[in-house]
Each structure stands twice: as structure tokens, then as C-alpha cells.
Design a protein around this motif. Structure first.
Motif, PDB file in Angstrom:
ATOM      1  N   GLU A   4     100.858   5.469   5.209  1.00 36.93           N
ATOM      2  CA  GLU A   4     101.093   6.463   6.257  1.00 36.93           C
ATOM      3  C   GLU A   4      99.795   7.170   6.635  1.00 36.93           C
ATOM      4  N   LEU A   5      99.049   7.621   5.622  1.00 34.63           N
ATOM      5  CA  LEU A   5      97.795   8.330   5.898  1.00 34.63           C
ATOM      6  C   LEU A   5      96.719   7.393   6.418  1.00 34.63           C
ATOM      7  N   SER A   6      96.683   6.177   5.878  1.00 34.50           N
ATOM      8  CA  SER A   6      95.704   5.201   6.345  1.00 34.50           C
ATOM      9  C   SER A   6      95.883   4.935   7.835  1.00 34.50           C
ATOM     10  N   SER A   7      97.127   4.738   8.256  1.00 33.78           N
ATOM     11  CA  SER A   7      97.434   4.499   9.675  1.00 33.78           C
ATOM     12  C   SER A   7      97.096   5.732  10.517  1.00 33.78           C
ATOM     13  N   TYR A   8      97.434   6.902   9.983  1.00 37.97           N
ATOM     14  CA  TYR A   8      97.169   8.177  10.678  1.00 37.97           C
ATOM     15  C   TYR A   8      95.671   8.374  10.904  1.00 37.97           C
ATOM     16  N   PHE A   9      94.888   8.167   9.856  1.00 38.48           N
ATOM     17  CA  PHE A   9      93.433   8.335   9.960  1.00 38.48           C
ATOM     18  C   PHE A   9      92.813   7.288  10.873  1.00 38.48           C
ATOM     19  N   ASN A  10      93.239   6.045  10.757  1.00 35.60           N
ATOM     20  CA  ASN A  10      92.690   4.980  11.607  1.00 35.60           C
ATOM     21  C   ASN A  10      92.929   5.257  13.078  1.00 35.60           C
ATOM     22  N   ASP A  11      94.101   5.772  13.394  1.00 40.90           N
ATOM     23  CA  ASP A  11      94.436   6.089  14.784  1.00 40.90           C
ATOM     24  C   ASP A  11      93.492   7.173  15.321  1.00 40.90           C
ATOM     25  N   ILE A  12      93.245   8.196  14.511  1.00 40.01           N
ATOM     26  CA  ILE A  12      92.334   9.272  14.921  1.00 40.01           C
ATOM     27  C   ILE A  12      90.920   8.730  15.113  1.00 40.01           C
ATOM     28  N   VAL A  13      90.424   7.991  14.120  1.00 31.10           N
ATOM     29  CA  VAL A  13      89.047   7.486  14.171  1.00 31.10           C
ATOM     30  C   VAL A  13      88.847   6.567  15.373  1.00 31.10           C
ATOM     31  N   ASN A  14      89.785   5.671  15.618  1.00 32.71           N
ATOM     32  CA  ASN A  14      89.652   4.737  16.745  1.00 32.71           C
ATOM     33  C   ASN A  14      89.597   5.478  18.077  1.00 32.71           C
ATOM     34  N   ASN A  15      90.445   6.484  18.234  1.00 30.70           N
ATOM     35  CA  ASN A  15      90.467   7.234  19.495  1.00 30.70           C
ATOM     36  C   ASN A  15      89.227   8.106  19.655  1.00 30.70           C
ATOM     37  N   VAL A  16      88.783   8.724  18.586  1.00 33.16           N
ATOM     38  CA  VAL A  16      87.568   9.549  18.660  1.00 33.16           C
ATOM     39  C   VAL A  16      86.348   8.675  18.929  1.00 33.16           C
ATOM     40  N   ASN A  17      86.279   7.512  18.278  1.00 30.41           N
ATOM     41  CA  ASN A  17      85.168   6.588  18.531  1.00 30.41           C
ATOM     42  C   ASN A  17      85.115   6.160  19.989  1.00 30.41           C
ATOM     43  N   PHE A  18      86.282   5.938  20.579  1.00 32.91           N
ATOM     44  CA  PHE A  18      86.364   5.564  21.999  1.00 32.91           C
ATOM     45  C   PHE A  18      85.728   6.653  22.869  1.00 32.91           C
ATOM     46  N   HIS A  19      86.058   7.902  22.578  1.00 37.79           N
ATOM     47  CA  HIS A  19      85.509   9.013  23.368  1.00 37.79           C
ATOM     48  C   HIS A  19      84.017   9.209  23.106  1.00 37.79           C
ATOM     49  N   ILE A  20      83.595   9.038  21.858  1.00 41.54           N
ATOM     50  CA  ILE A  20      82.163   9.159  21.549  1.00 41.54           C
ATOM     51  C   ILE A  20      81.371   8.141  22.363  1.00 41.54           C
ATOM     52  N   LYS A  21      81.862   6.896  22.385  1.00 38.36           N
ATOM     53  CA  LYS A  21      81.151   5.836  23.111  1.00 38.36           C
ATOM     54  C   LYS A  21      81.057   6.165  24.599  1.00 38.36           C
ATOM     55  N   ASN A  22      82.107   6.745  25.155  1.00 37.80           N
ATOM     56  CA  ASN A  22      82.091   7.109  26.569  1.00 37.80           C
ATOM     57  C   ASN A  22      81.130   8.256  26.859  1.00 37.80           C
ATOM     58  N   LEU A  46      84.709  12.703   8.964  1.00 35.30           N
ATOM     59  CA  LEU A  46      85.480  13.773   8.325  1.00 35.30           C
ATOM     60  C   LEU A  46      85.741  14.941   9.274  1.00 35.30           C
ATOM     61  N   ARG A  47      84.748  15.324  10.033  1.00 32.62           N
ATOM     62  CA  ARG A  47      84.916  16.472  10.922  1.00 32.62           C
ATOM     63  C   ARG A  47      85.953  16.192  12.001  1.00 32.62           C
ATOM     64  N   PRO A  48      85.927  15.018  12.652  1.00 35.01           N
ATOM     65  CA  PRO A  48      87.012  14.685  13.575  1.00 35.01           C
ATOM     66  C   PRO A  48      88.391  14.630  12.897  1.00 35.01           C
ATOM     67  N   LEU A  49      88.444  14.104  11.688  1.00 35.23           N
ATOM     68  CA  LEU A  49      89.731  14.042  10.975  1.00 35.23           C
ATOM     69  C   LEU A  49      90.254  15.450  10.704  1.00 35.23           C
ATOM     70  N   ARG A  62      96.974  16.145  21.460  1.00 33.51           N
ATOM     71  CA  ARG A  62      96.128  15.100  20.868  1.00 33.51           C
ATOM     72  C   ARG A  62      94.921  14.752  21.742  1.00 33.51           C
ATOM     73  N   GLN A  63      95.092  14.643  23.047  1.00 35.38           N
ATOM     74  CA  GLN A  63      93.986  14.213  23.905  1.00 35.38           C
ATOM     75  C   GLN A  63      92.862  15.247  23.925  1.00 35.38           C
ATOM     76  N   ARG A  64      93.228  16.512  23.972  1.00 34.25           N
ATOM     77  CA  ARG A  64      92.206  17.563  23.881  1.00 34.25           C
ATOM     78  C   ARG A  64      91.515  17.499  22.517  1.00 34.25           C
ATOM     79  N   ALA A  65      92.309  17.267  21.485  1.00 35.98           N
ATOM     80  CA  ALA A  65      91.768  17.228  20.129  1.00 35.98           C
ATOM     81  C   ALA A  65      90.777  16.078  19.969  1.00 35.98           C
ATOM     82  N   TYR A  66      91.076  14.913  20.549  1.00 39.27           N
ATOM     83  CA  TYR A  66      90.159  13.774  20.454  1.00 39.27           C
ATOM     84  C   TYR A  66      88.803  14.115  21.070  1.00 39.27           C
ATOM     85  N   LYS A  67      88.826  14.770  22.225  1.00 37.67           N
ATOM     86  CA  LYS A  67      87.571  15.113  22.900  1.00 37.67           C
ATOM     87  C   LYS A  67      86.797  16.187  22.131  1.00 37.67           C
TER      88      LYS A  67
END
Length: 331
Positions: A4-22, A46-49, A62-67
Motif C-alpha cells: 500500500e505504501l510502496s504504491s502510494y509513494f511511487n504515485d507521488i514520486v512519478n507525478n512530482v518527477n513529471f512536474h520537475i521535468k516540465n 523525501l521532501r515531496p513525499l 493533489r495537483q497543487r501538492a504535486y507542484k
């Protein structure tokens, strides 16, 4: 870690990485490559998580949080680029540091660019919100940069001293490391207009977690494996860093041991045998003390977390896990 946590963290990291790249794009290819370099090596995020989990904890957007999470991670990487220049480190996360690969002038520019991009990301995260929320978010973000700079300056000033106290050390790591953890947790509340009481407890959760994290980081600088750490082992000793381990050892060791340690600290010409001997002395007098201190601050973080009403139980589990991970990590 549970599925559950692995999936939760991966989802956050993938979305934050997408925004960082942009956000970290540039019309100048070399500048973009230098600015994005450390992101390609991964990192714990860790800080994004912390930020996204804090936002989820109170039922946030969530979308505001990712940015906003992209903003704090971009800011963090800005500090790493400049830190590596100041410390003359040649490895970061197992990769050549930016100034080694592109030279100091381009590394300084990359740091400046990341600094600006961090504000752009935060600005986008706050788009459409009221002026008071903008003010609170930018105030804590700006204040974090000021305090990080002060913490770094304190750390550098300690290198030529042998009388640094534990209180001074904690004050230094509050600035150098913990403030951005605290800012991350606080922004999770601020962007969702949380009450002042919730934001206060998020601030304390992040601050104490960050102190614990840095203490363990200092421990790993003594006992860690270079391949796992992704940076030179014993670099803190070579640079003369006054970590809690060094401070405790200098107060407890015998005179002949202190002499060995003092002669090795800050000696960039020190041989491997000298560094290993200094490390043995430090382990003997301070290792368990440092772990106990890290645990104390991790427990304080959890105390403040328990004071926050829970909207999302997975987010609560995530924030508890991060406190546990901070103590148990090996890299």
C-alpha cells in the motif's frame, strides 16, 4: 514497507518527477542538462513525499501538492549544487557533481536557474488562491532559504573550531537541513488553507524529522558504505565537519585519541589509514549517543503528527513510516 505504501509513494514520486521535468526546461541545452543532472540520479524525494502526504493527511488538493512538492525538490537540488561547489565534493548520488562535469561557472548558473524555477513552481501551485495564502506560502518558502543559508554559513564556520557545542550543532542542522523538511510539511497545510494549529504541528513534525534525518546522515558519513551512500565516505572528517559524533567524541575521548582526531579533522591530505583510525575513535565514543538523539527527535516528530486530525489514513501511515525510515536507513 507495505504494498500500500510502496504504491502510494511511487504515485507521488512519478507525478512530482513529471512536474520537475516540465519546470526545469531551458532554451539553452547545456544549462538544462546541468540543472537537471542531479535529478537523473534519482534521490529519495523525501521532501515531496512529506509535502504531498501532509496535504493528503488533511484532504488536500493533489495537483497543487504535486507542484508545491516540485518547488521544494527543485529548491533542495539548488542547495546541493552550490553545497558541492563549497565542499569541493566530486560525487553526489553516485554521479559526478555538477561543477565537476560542467565546471564551476556553469554549476553556479545551474544553481541560480534552479532557484528561480523553484519559485516558478510554487507560484503555479498557488495559482487561483487568495492573497493571504500566497503570502503565507511565499513567506515560509523565502524564510526557509534564508535559514538554510544561515545554517550553511554556521556549518562552514564550525570547520575551524574544536569547541562547537551540541546546542550549536542542533541549531545549525535546523537551518541546513531541517528547515526545508519543515517548510515541506507546512506547505502541505498552507496550500489547502489548514488552520494555524494544524500548520504549527506540521511545521514541528517536519522540523524534528529533519533534525533526526541529518543526525543519521552524519552517522552514515562515518559508518556508511561509499557505494550505497553515493558520495565519498569519511568526507565529513576530511572537511572538518563538526557533527554531533565529533562533538561528543571530543568531549569524551582520552587526550591521545583527541590528538589523533584533531590532527585528522579538516586535513584534506589525510591518508585512508588516518581517516579510518579517526572513524574508529568516533564510533567508540559517540555512535550510540547519536542514534539515541536521532530517535529522540523522530519521536518528537510523531508526537506532533498525533495532534493533527486525520482525513486520509494512508497519508498518516506514510508520515509515520518516514519517521521510522529516517532512523533505520542505511544510505
Amino acid at each position: 514497507m507495505t504494498d500500500e505504501l510502496s504504491s502510494y509513494f511511487n504515485d507521488i514520486v512519478n507525478n512530482v518527477n513529471f512536474h520537475i521535468k516540465n519546470f526545469v526546461k531551458s532554451n539553452v541545452r547545456t544549462l538544462e542538462e546541468a540543472s537537471f543532472h542531479l535529478f537523473t540520479a534519482g534521490g529519495k524525494r523525501l521532501r515531496p513525499l512529506i509535502l504531498v502526504s501532509s496535504s493528503d493527511l488533511i484532504g488536500g488538493d493533489r495537483q497543487r501538492a504535486y507542484k508545491a512538492a516540485a518547488a521544494v525538490e527543485i529548491l533542495h537540488n539548488f542547495t546541493l549544487v552550490h553545497d558541492d561547489i563549497m565542499d569541493r565534493d566530486y560525487l553526489r548520488r553516485g554521479l559526478p557533481t555538477v561543477h565537476v562535469k560542467w565546471g564551476e561557472p556553469m554549476a553556479i548558473l545551474a544553481g541560480d536557474y534552479l532557484h528561480a524555477k523553484a519559485f516558478e513552481a510554487l507560484n503555479e501551485a498557488l495559482k487561483g488562491l487568495d492573497g493571504d495564502t500566497f503570502y503565507k506560502a511565499f513567506s515560509i518558502f523565502i524564510n526557509s532559504i534564508e535559514i538554510i543559508s544561515e545554517g550553511q554559513a554556521m556549518d562552514m564556520s564550525f570547520e575551524n573550531r574544536v569547541d562547537v557545542t551540541e546546542e550549536e550543532y542542533v541549531q545549525m542542522i535546523k537551518g541546513k537541513t531541517a528547515m526545508l523538511f519543515s517548510c515541506s510539511a507546512a506547505l502541505g497545510g498552507i496550500i489547502n488553507k489548514a488552520s494555524d494549529d494544524i500548520i504549527k504541528n506540521l511545521i514541528e513534525y517536519g522540523l524534528n524529522l529533519g533534525i533526526s534525518f541529518q543526525i543519521v546522515d552524519d552517522i552514515l558519513g562515518i559508518i556508511g558504505d561509499e557505494k550505497e551512500l553515493g558520495k565519498p565516505v569519511y568526507s565529513d572528517i576530511r572537511e572538518g565537519k563538526k557533527t554531533i559524533l565529533v562533538i561528543k567524541t571530543l568531549s569524551e575521548a582520552k587526550d591521545d585519541e583527541k590528538k589523533i582526531l584533531v590532527s585528522t579533522l579538516g586535513n584534506r591530505e589525510a591518508k585512508k589509514d588516518d581517516l579510518e583510525r579517526a572513524s574508529e575513535i568516533i564510533r567508540k565514543y559517540s555512535l550510540q549517543y547519536a542514534y539515541n538523539l536521532a530517535k529522540k527527535y523522530s519521536d518528537l516528530a510523531l508526537e506532533h503528527l498525533r495532534k493533527i486530525p486525520v482525513y486520509n489514513e494512508t497519508a498518516e501511515k506514510a508520515l509515520k513510516y518516514l519517521a521510522q525510515f529516517t532512523i533505520e536507513r542505511r544510505k
